[in-house]
Write a protein that holds these residues in place. Sequence first.
Motif, PDB file in Angstrom:
ATOM      1  N   TYR A  14     -43.823   7.878  75.439  1.00 30.36           N
ATOM      2  CA  TYR A  14     -44.290   6.763  76.268  1.00 30.36           C
ATOM      3  C   TYR A  14     -43.055   5.927  76.557  1.00 30.36           C
ATOM      4  CZ  TYR A  14     -49.083   7.832  74.707  1.00 30.36           C
ATOM      5  OH  TYR A  14     -50.285   8.435  74.434  1.00 30.36           O
ATOM      6  N   ALA A  19     -43.759   9.540  70.889  1.00 27.19           N
ATOM      7  CA  ALA A  19     -44.961   9.412  70.052  1.00 27.19           C
ATOM      8  C   ALA A  19     -45.230  10.696  69.279  1.00 27.19           C
ATOM      9  CB  ALA A  19     -46.163   9.052  70.910  1.00 27.19           C
ATOM     10  N   PRO A  38     -50.394   6.944  58.977  1.00 29.77           N
ATOM     11  CA  PRO A  38     -50.504   5.497  59.159  1.00 29.77           C
ATOM     12  C   PRO A  38     -50.705   5.119  60.623  1.00 29.77           C
ATOM     13  CG  PRO A  38     -48.243   6.128  58.680  1.00 29.77           C
ATOM     14  CD  PRO A  38     -49.061   7.364  58.559  1.00 29.77           C
ATOM     15  N   ASN A  39     -51.023   3.867  60.884  1.00 25.14           N
ATOM     16  CA  ASN A  39     -51.149   3.408  62.269  1.00 25.14           C
ATOM     17  C   ASN A  39     -49.859   3.675  63.021  1.00 25.14           C
ATOM     18  OD1 ASN A  39     -53.776   2.444  62.213  1.00 25.14           O
ATOM     19  ND2 ASN A  39     -53.145   0.508  61.271  1.00 25.14           N
ATOM     20  N   GLY A  40     -49.997   4.183  64.241  1.00 28.08           N
ATOM     21  CA  GLY A  40     -48.827   4.456  65.066  1.00 28.08           C
ATOM     22  C   GLY A  40     -48.200   5.813  64.812  1.00 28.08           C
ATOM     23  N   ALA A  41     -48.805   6.635  63.933  1.00 28.12           N
ATOM     24  CA  ALA A  41     -48.225   7.938  63.586  1.00 28.12           C
ATOM     25  C   ALA A  41     -48.319   8.942  64.735  1.00 28.12           C
ATOM     26  CB  ALA A  41     -48.928   8.510  62.357  1.00 28.12           C
ATOM     27  N   GLY A  42     -49.328   8.772  65.609  1.00 28.42           N
ATOM     28  CA  GLY A  42     -49.509   9.708  66.723  1.00 28.42           C
ATOM     29  C   GLY A  42     -50.854  10.429  66.694  1.00 28.42           C
ATOM     30  N   LYS A  43     -51.770   9.970  65.870  1.00 28.85           N
ATOM     31  CA  LYS A  43     -53.056  10.662  65.728  1.00 28.85           C
ATOM     32  C   LYS A  43     -53.887  10.585  67.024  1.00 28.85           C
ATOM     33  CE  LYS A  43     -54.375   8.028  62.271  1.00 28.85           C
ATOM     34  NZ  LYS A  43     -53.209   7.092  62.217  1.00 28.85           N
ATOM     35  N   SER A  44     -54.038   9.363  67.558  1.00 27.21           N
ATOM     36  CA  SER A  44     -54.851   9.206  68.781  1.00 27.21           C
ATOM     37  C   SER A  44     -54.241   9.980  69.935  1.00 27.21           C
ATOM     38  CB  SER A  44     -54.936   7.737  69.192  1.00 27.21           C
ATOM     39  OG  SER A  44     -55.739   7.034  68.324  1.00 27.21           O
ATOM     40  N   THR A  45     -52.926   9.902  70.049  1.00 33.29           N
ATOM     41  CA  THR A  45     -52.254  10.621  71.137  1.00 33.29           C
ATOM     42  C   THR A  45     -52.559  12.117  71.024  1.00 33.29           C
ATOM     43  OG1 THR A  45     -50.504   8.961  71.146  1.00 33.29           O
ATOM     44  CG2 THR A  45     -49.987  11.068  72.194  1.00 33.29           C
TER      45      THR A  45
END
Length: 306
Positions: A14, A19, A38-45
């Motif tokens: 991004y 990411a 953790p948050n920001g690791a890339g799971k949602s992406t």
Amino acid sequence: MEAVLEVQDLTKSYGGSQALKGLTFSVRQGACFGLLGPNGAGKSTTMKIITGIVEADGGSVRILGKSIKKDGRQVRKFVGYVPQNITLYEKLSARDNLAFFGQMYGLQSKELDFRIDEVLQQIGLFNRQREPVEKFSGGMKRRVNIAVAMLHRPKLLILDEPTVGIDPQSRNHIFELINSLKEEGVTVVYSTHYMEEVEALCDDVAIVDHGDLIAHGSLADVLSRFGHSVVYVESPGFEALVPEVMGGSVSRQGAGWIIDCESPVNTMKGILDLAAARSVEISTMGIRRPSLESVFLSLTGTSLRD
Ligand code: ADP
């Protein structure tokens, strides 16, 4: 066993920040798979790429052996996706929301009615089906959102952090639901930053951090490969023995003590000898298996950021 989902070398940036840095993992049929980090690791992406919402810069995703690039339309029929953000019509009842989204999936009226009854039972909201969802708690709405994704009987259900910020009752319903889906043979991919949830629910895991895969395999395998057991002791006079405990570092945990050591059995023997010599009573002692939290710590050198 056959892989339902194969993710190969996935990259995504991004702007200037990367990411995903080449993520590779696979999910076998019928497993509950925890995508953990953790948050920001890339799971949602990762999940958005798998479900076709976001396009990867590089790499490939295959679902049931088919490429999502070439056969995306066909393949997506087999996939249910529950995003983090709840997407429901607040003024409509749970049942009417399900009817609306079911029609969008192309389900016909009789089949849809029958299926709505089934999913409402499964999420434990059959008796509340006529109430507008604006009256529901966050957890109940999340359950309706999951039901929407289940309507077309997906073979692969993808849930993005389904238990963030919800009440314990809804969390339990979601756990039960995931277990019953597993029994039906549905493959579940579940992302979370709660390690203890993965330990309770998942057969297989991928741990990601900063867009990189740091461990992948069965839960038992990851724990035994990357973690080590510790000794747990409860004893009223143990503090006096701490300087003399050999073979590991000692720290307090709750009402007891943790000894992080190479050889738990030898350490326990040493503690028993020491306690006998000093007439110190040991009320509880045992070996605790490694936790995913400790695996994460040993692999990254940091604890989970929240
Ligand atoms: P996770 O789901 O593990 O919390 P995400 O996949 O949401 O992680 O995010 C991974 C990284 O990508 C983070 O650094 C995040 O800030 C960044 N990111 C995610 N989505 C966007 C976006 N739409 N625009 C810019 N950066 C994004």
